[in-house]
Design a protein around this motif. Sequence first.
Motif, PDB file in Angstrom:
ATOM      1  N   ALA A  28    -102.241  15.882  12.841  1.00 34.98           N
ATOM      2  CA  ALA A  28    -101.297  16.104  11.732  1.00 34.98           C
ATOM      3  C   ALA A  28    -100.468  14.848  11.466  1.00 34.98           C
ATOM      4  O   ALA A  28     -99.518  14.546  12.187  1.00 34.98           O
ATOM      5  CB  ALA A  28    -100.390  17.290  12.034  1.00 34.98           C
ATOM      6  N   ALA A  31     -96.262  14.572  10.896  1.00 34.10           N
ATOM      7  CA  ALA A  31     -95.701  15.851  11.361  1.00 34.10           C
ATOM      8  C   ALA A  31     -94.317  15.616  11.947  1.00 34.10           C
ATOM      9  O   ALA A  31     -93.413  16.411  11.749  1.00 34.10           O
ATOM     10  CB  ALA A  31     -96.617  16.491  12.398  1.00 34.10           C
ATOM     11  N   ASP A  56     -95.269  21.194  18.319  1.00 36.53           N
ATOM     12  CA  ASP A  56     -96.304  21.679  19.229  1.00 36.53           C
ATOM     13  C   ASP A  56     -95.833  21.682  20.681  1.00 36.53           C
ATOM     14  O   ASP A  56     -96.600  22.026  21.574  1.00 36.53           O
ATOM     15  CB  ASP A  56     -97.574  20.830  19.108  1.00 36.53           C
ATOM     16  CG  ASP A  56     -98.369  21.124  17.840  1.00 36.53           C
ATOM     17  OD1 ASP A  56     -98.052  22.118  17.149  1.00 36.53           O
ATOM     18  OD2 ASP A  56     -99.311  20.359  17.546  1.00 36.53           O
ATOM     19  N   ASP A  62     -93.268  27.681  15.588  1.00 32.49           N
ATOM     20  CA  ASP A  62     -94.069  27.070  14.542  1.00 32.49           C
ATOM     21  C   ASP A  62     -95.110  26.147  15.168  1.00 32.49           C
ATOM     22  O   ASP A  62     -95.413  26.247  16.363  1.00 32.49           O
ATOM     23  CB  ASP A  62     -93.193  26.343  13.519  1.00 32.49           C
ATOM     24  CG  ASP A  62     -93.885  26.175  12.164  1.00 32.49           C
ATOM     25  OD1 ASP A  62     -94.614  27.099  11.757  1.00 32.49           O
ATOM     26  OD2 ASP A  62     -93.699  25.126  11.525  1.00 32.49           O
ATOM     27  N   ARG A  63     -95.657  25.256  14.374  1.00 31.12           N
ATOM     28  CA  ARG A  63     -96.628  24.271  14.849  1.00 31.12           C
ATOM     29  C   ARG A  63     -96.535  23.033  13.972  1.00 31.12           C
ATOM     30  O   ARG A  63     -96.065  23.089  12.844  1.00 31.12           O
ATOM     31  CB  ARG A  63     -98.038  24.842  14.846  1.00 31.12           C
ATOM     32  CG  ARG A  63     -98.553  25.214  13.487  1.00 31.12           C
ATOM     33  CD  ARG A  63     -99.936  25.885  13.580  1.00 31.12           C
ATOM     34  NE  ARG A  63    -100.353  26.396  12.300  1.00 31.12           N
ATOM     35  CZ  ARG A  63    -100.898  25.672  11.335  1.00 31.12           C
ATOM     36  NH1 ARG A  63    -101.118  24.390  11.495  1.00 31.12           N
ATOM     37  NH2 ARG A  63    -101.245  26.221  10.193  1.00 31.12           N
ATOM     38  N   GLU A  65     -97.548  20.359  11.468  1.00 29.10           N
ATOM     39  CA  GLU A  65     -98.440  20.298  10.311  1.00 29.10           C
ATOM     40  C   GLU A  65     -98.190  18.973   9.596  1.00 29.10           C
ATOM     41  O   GLU A  65     -97.074  18.440   9.644  1.00 29.10           O
ATOM     42  CB  GLU A  65     -98.150  21.458   9.364  1.00 29.10           C
ATOM     43  CG  GLU A  65     -98.345  22.812  10.022  1.00 29.10           C
ATOM     44  CD  GLU A  65     -97.461  23.889   9.422  1.00 29.10           C
ATOM     45  OE1 GLU A  65     -97.940  25.019   9.333  1.00 29.10           O
ATOM     46  OE2 GLU A  65     -96.307  23.607   9.056  1.00 29.10           O
ATOM     47  N   ALA A  66     -99.198  18.473   8.944  1.00 24.96           N
ATOM     48  CA  ALA A  66     -99.083  17.201   8.239  1.00 24.96           C
ATOM     49  C   ALA A  66     -97.918  17.240   7.256  1.00 24.96           C
ATOM     50  O   ALA A  66     -97.749  18.196   6.507  1.00 24.96           O
ATOM     51  CB  ALA A  66    -100.375  16.881   7.499  1.00 24.96           C
ATOM     52  N   ASP A  68     -94.595  17.501   7.771  1.00 23.96           N
ATOM     53  CA  ASP A  68     -93.418  18.336   8.066  1.00 23.96           C
ATOM     54  C   ASP A  68     -92.106  17.552   8.063  1.00 23.96           C
ATOM     55  O   ASP A  68     -91.061  18.081   7.735  1.00 23.96           O
ATOM     56  CB  ASP A  68     -93.543  19.029   9.417  1.00 23.96           C
ATOM     57  CG  ASP A  68     -94.433  20.253   9.390  1.00 23.96           C
ATOM     58  OD1 ASP A  68     -94.776  20.726   8.293  1.00 23.96           O
ATOM     59  OD2 ASP A  68     -94.786  20.734  10.481  1.00 23.96           O
ATOM     60  N   GLU A  88     -90.916  20.947   5.748  1.00 24.06           N
ATOM     61  CA  GLU A  88     -91.673  22.052   6.337  1.00 24.06           C
ATOM     62  C   GLU A  88     -92.042  23.090   5.281  1.00 24.06           C
ATOM     63  O   GLU A  88     -91.214  23.495   4.462  1.00 24.06           O
ATOM     64  CB  GLU A  88     -90.826  22.728   7.421  1.00 24.06           C
ATOM     65  CG  GLU A  88     -91.447  23.967   8.022  1.00 24.06           C
ATOM     66  CD  GLU A  88     -92.588  23.676   8.958  1.00 24.06           C
ATOM     67  OE1 GLU A  88     -93.508  24.502   9.041  1.00 24.06           O
ATOM     68  OE2 GLU A  88     -92.556  22.619   9.622  1.00 24.06           O
ATOM     69  N   ARG A  89     -93.283  23.518   5.319  1.00 24.88           N
ATOM     70  CA  ARG A  89     -93.740  24.640   4.490  1.00 24.88           C
ATOM     71  C   ARG A  89     -93.364  25.908   5.238  1.00 24.88           C
ATOM     72  O   ARG A  89     -93.692  26.067   6.405  1.00 24.88           O
ATOM     73  CB  ARG A  89     -95.246  24.582   4.290  1.00 24.88           C
ATOM     74  CG  ARG A  89     -95.826  25.807   3.574  1.00 24.88           C
ATOM     75  CD  ARG A  89     -97.332  25.705   3.435  1.00 24.88           C
ATOM     76  NE  ARG A  89     -97.723  24.666   2.502  1.00 24.88           N
ATOM     77  CZ  ARG A  89     -97.766  24.812   1.175  1.00 24.88           C
ATOM     78  NH1 ARG A  89     -97.450  25.965   0.634  1.00 24.88           N
ATOM     79  NH2 ARG A  89     -98.119  23.810   0.401  1.00 24.88           N
TER      80      ARG A  89
END
Length: 179
Positions: A28, A31, A56, A62-63, A65-66, A68, A88-89
Motif C-alpha cells: 500500500a 499508507a 497494520d 482498520d488496515r 490502504e494506499a 491513507d 482515510e476512506r
Amino acid sequence: LTGSQRYTLVADGRQIAFGSPSDTVGTAAAAGAVYLFSADTTDPTRFVFRNRLTQDSPGVPDRAEAGDNFGGALALRDGRLAIGADAERVGRVAYAGLVQPVLWVGTGSDYTAYRAIHQGTPGVVGTNETADHFGEALAVARGLTASGSYDIAIGASGENFGKGGKAVDAGSVTVANFA
C-alpha cells in the motif's frame, strides 16, 4: 528525507513521534507510518527508536490502504498520541479521514491503540462525507470534556456547513475524549 514528501514531528518530555504519511506499508503506497523514539534510559542525550506504527500494527483498528496518509498529523501529550489519517476512506466515503488514539509508554515499544475516531463514531458530531479530511490537524488537551480528561481537538478542513452544505470547505473542529 527527500523530495516533496510531507513529514510531521511532535515531542513531549522525553518522547518524539515522527509521522511519515507517504510510507509504503506492505504493498500500500502512501499508507503512512509513525516512528516512535524516546530518550535512552542510560544516556538521556541519545534518542532510541522504539517502534513503527501503521494501520497494520497489532491492535490498531482498520488496515493500511494506499493513500491513507496515516501520520499526516500528530499530537502528543503525557504519552497520549493522536495520529491523523485525513485521507482515510471510511466505508464508501473517500477522504473522510480518521484519528487513531494511542497510549504509549515512552521507555519501551509497547503501546495501546484505542478505537479509531471518525465522524461516524457514536458521540462524534457530523457524518463522514467525501473530502472532509477529518484528522488533518490535531491537538491533545486536558479537561475539555470533563475535569482531568484527556481529549483530542480534531480539525477537518473540508467540512461543509449550512443548509445543503452551502458553506463549502468551511472547516470544523471536533472535540472527542481520548479513549
